[in-house]
Every structure is written in structure tokens, then in C-alpha cells.
Design a protein around this motif. Sequence first.
Motif, PDB file in Angstrom:
ATOM      1  N   LEU A 184       0.963  -1.053  -0.298  1.00  0.00           N
ATOM      2  CA  LEU A 184       0.193   0.293   0.031  1.00  0.00           C
ATOM      3  C   LEU A 184       0.470   1.720  -0.286  1.00  0.00           C
ATOM      4  O   LEU A 184       0.164   2.770  -0.168  1.00  0.00           O
ATOM      5  N   ALA A 185       2.207   0.911   0.417  1.00  0.00           N
ATOM      6  CA  ALA A 185       3.243   2.686   0.650  1.00  0.00           C
ATOM      7  C   ALA A 185       4.178   2.333  -0.881  1.00  0.00           C
ATOM      8  O   ALA A 185       4.546   2.876  -0.880  1.00  0.00           O
ATOM      9  N   SER A 186       4.420   1.536  -0.944  1.00  0.00           N
ATOM     10  CA  SER A 186       6.251   1.405  -1.989  1.00  0.00           C
ATOM     11  C   SER A 186       5.704   1.396  -3.481  1.00  0.00           C
ATOM     12  O   SER A 186       6.850   1.970  -3.865  1.00  0.00           O
ATOM     13  N   GLY A 187       4.272   1.770  -3.863  1.00  0.00           N
ATOM     14  CA  GLY A 187       4.000   1.514  -5.502  1.00  0.00           C
ATOM     15  C   GLY A 187       4.740   0.738  -6.137  1.00  0.00           C
ATOM     16  O   GLY A 187       4.552   0.901  -7.373  1.00  0.00           O
ATOM     17  N   GLY A 208       4.075  -3.652  -8.145  1.00  0.00           N
ATOM     18  CA  GLY A 208       3.017  -4.157  -8.066  1.00  0.00           C
ATOM     19  C   GLY A 208       1.811  -2.946  -8.775  1.00  0.00           C
ATOM     20  O   GLY A 208       2.311  -2.281  -9.513  1.00  0.00           O
ATOM     21  N   PHE A 209       0.843  -4.252  -8.846  1.00  0.00           N
ATOM     22  CA  PHE A 209      -0.922  -3.311  -8.772  1.00  0.00           C
ATOM     23  C   PHE A 209      -0.946  -2.371  -8.353  1.00  0.00           C
ATOM     24  O   PHE A 209      -1.909  -1.842  -9.016  1.00  0.00           O
ATOM     25  N   VAL A 210      -1.033  -2.616  -7.423  1.00  0.00           N
ATOM     26  CA  VAL A 210      -1.003  -0.895  -6.097  1.00  0.00           C
ATOM     27  C   VAL A 210      -0.553   0.302  -5.988  1.00  0.00           C
ATOM     28  O   VAL A 210       0.853   0.169  -5.818  1.00  0.00           O
ATOM     29  N   PRO A 211      -0.683   1.402  -6.227  1.00  0.00           N
ATOM     30  CA  PRO A 211      -0.010   2.577  -6.316  1.00  0.00           C
ATOM     31  C   PRO A 211       0.027   3.070  -4.921  1.00  0.00           C
ATOM     32  O   PRO A 211      -0.440   2.142  -4.341  1.00  0.00           O
ATOM     33  N   GLY A 212       0.858   3.698  -4.607  1.00  0.00           N
ATOM     34  CA  GLY A 212       1.542   3.790  -2.834  1.00  0.00           C
ATOM     35  C   GLY A 212       0.559   4.855  -3.053  1.00  0.00           C
ATOM     36  O   GLY A 212       0.596   6.477  -3.039  1.00  0.00           O
TER      37      GLY A 212
END
Length: 356
Positions: free
Chosen positions: A189-192, A194-198
Motif C-alpha cells: 500500500l505504500a511502496s508503489g 506491483g498493481f497497487v499504487p503507493g
Amino acid sequence: MTTTPTAAGGPPGEETHAAPSPAGPAGAGRAGRAARYVAGRLTTAVVSLAAVVVAGFFLFRILPGDPVRAMTEGREVTAEQRDELRRQFGLDQPLWQQFLDYALGLLRLDLGESFQYHEPVTELILDRIGPTVLLAGTGTVVAALLGLFLGARAGWRPGSRSDRANTAVALFFWSVPTFWLGLLLIVFLASGRGFVPGMFPTGGMVDPRTGGGLETVLNTAWHMVLPVTTMVAVIYAQYLMIMRSSLMDEKGADYLTTARAKGLRDALVRRRHAVPNALLPTVTLLFLNLGQVVSGVILVETVFSWPGLGQLFYSGLRVPDLGLVQGLFVVFAASVILMNLLADLVYPLLDPRVRP
């Protein structure tokens, strides 16, 4: 002539003294028992704190590593200069003399001086205690509200699908290591990556570019989302299980049967009658967690670089900074002992059945 009323059997005209009210001696007896109860709890707290001070002092003295060598690492320092540093910090004294000086300092509320920061430990703690209280207090309140709400619903209908699902999820997160869960949240959830932005900050308490005022408050809340979520996920199961068990014990009580016989709805019976009585055991848990959570945020603050007492304690262990870790150890232990004492004193006020 008017005569003074007399008790039955007494001679007329003479004053008689009324028999002492039974409430007087009974009230005095209760007050005496309450005073002994408070004195006993205070004595236990003081003895516990003294034992913690002794154990903490000698425990940190067996840590591997030389504080002076760690402070002068990478610098050209002579043996005489190292000896002078040991003399300044009192490390050249016999162990019993170091403990005596430390104990006398504690009586003056002096926690000593930090080796690496060269500042009084008390000032360092006062500077960092605000972020820790903010993080720990928010996490504890949210965890308590969530756990009590889900525990009340689960305990009212034990064995239902929602009960099994809530209990399984809570126990799963309870068994997850805190640092591992925090690292997972940072990665996803924070590093940005993969498929999920930070979406959230990876660490810190506030962005230094924040202007101030409301913007600072909102930015601090944004930085708190992941660490608070980590804390809540790990500790809310305790409240859920305690509330669930207490409510299951209350379900068969006669007063609930009477309430149902009056025609009250099931949800109203649970909310107005069962839940308030089932809340009593959670009072002790809440006080204990408020004390333990101050020391329990060490891992959370370290993972999320939160500038509180937990991160300060971690930095002190790396040196080792004996003055700093000893002072923080005493503060952490004192918070647990104080909250335990408050729980012992408040619980009899809430539940007459356990009054002395």
C-alpha cells in the motif's frame, strides 16, 4: 410541665441516648477495608516498580558491546580519551556504586544522561512521548471499539456464520507478527510496487514540506493510517474474545429474561441490558493495554520510522546507550504498573460484587 420523651422502660423525665445506628459501624468498617485495599495495591505497585528498576539496571549491564567504543567508532580516539569518557559517564565505577547513583537519581526523577545524544534522558522522553501517545492512544481506542462491537454481535449469537468468521479473522491477525504485518502493508500500500499504487507514506509522522495548521493535522492523520491499522489488526482480537465470552455468560441471566418478557426487542435487550454488564471485564483489559501499548509500539514505530519512544528505544539498543534504554525501560514498566493499579482501583467502583 413537659417531660422528656423516654425510651420504653426508662424512668420519666430522664434523658435517654439513642442506640447507635448500625449504619455507622458498618460504614466505618467499609471505609477501613477500602483504605486497606488501596494501601495494599499501592504497596504492590511500589514493590513491583522497585523490582523492575533493579532488574532493568543489571539486565542492560550484561548486553554485549562497549558503549564508549560504539560512540567513538570510526574516530581517531586514544585510550586516554576513552578512559575519560568512561569516567564522565560513571562507567569506571564499581557496579554497586553505579546502581546506587542511578537509584538516587531516580528518587530525584533524574533518569540519567544519554551517551549518544548527550542530553538528559528525561528531556528526550518528553520530546518523544507525544507521538507515541498519539499513535498508541488512537490504535487502542479504535481496536477497543472494533473489538467490542464485533464481540457483542458474536457473543449474542455464538456459533453463527458471522461469529465463526469474525473469530477466525481476529485470531489470525492476533497470531501475525506485528513487524511482518507492517512490512506487508508498506509493500502493498505504500511502496508503489506491483498493481497497487503507493497510496500511503512509507514512514515518518508528517511531511516536512507541509505548511502547518490544518494541513499538518491532515498530513499527520494520513501518515498514521498504516501504523494504526497494524496496531488495530493485532490487538483488537483481545477485546473481541473477552466481550464475546462475557456476553455469552450474561445471556442466561434472569434480568434478560425479564426484559424479554416486557416485550423489548432482542437488539434492545442486548444493547441496553446485556452489553453494559458484559463490559466490566474489558475495563481491566483496556487499562492494561493502555499501559502495555506504550512499550508495545516499539516494533510499529521502528517499521514505520515513527518518531516516538519505540524508535528511541531501538536506537538506544543499537549502541547500547545504557542511560537511555534504562530510562525508557523504567518508563515502560511504570506505565504498565500504573495502569494496572488504576484498573484495580476503578473496577470495584464499577462492580459492587468485588468491593472490599
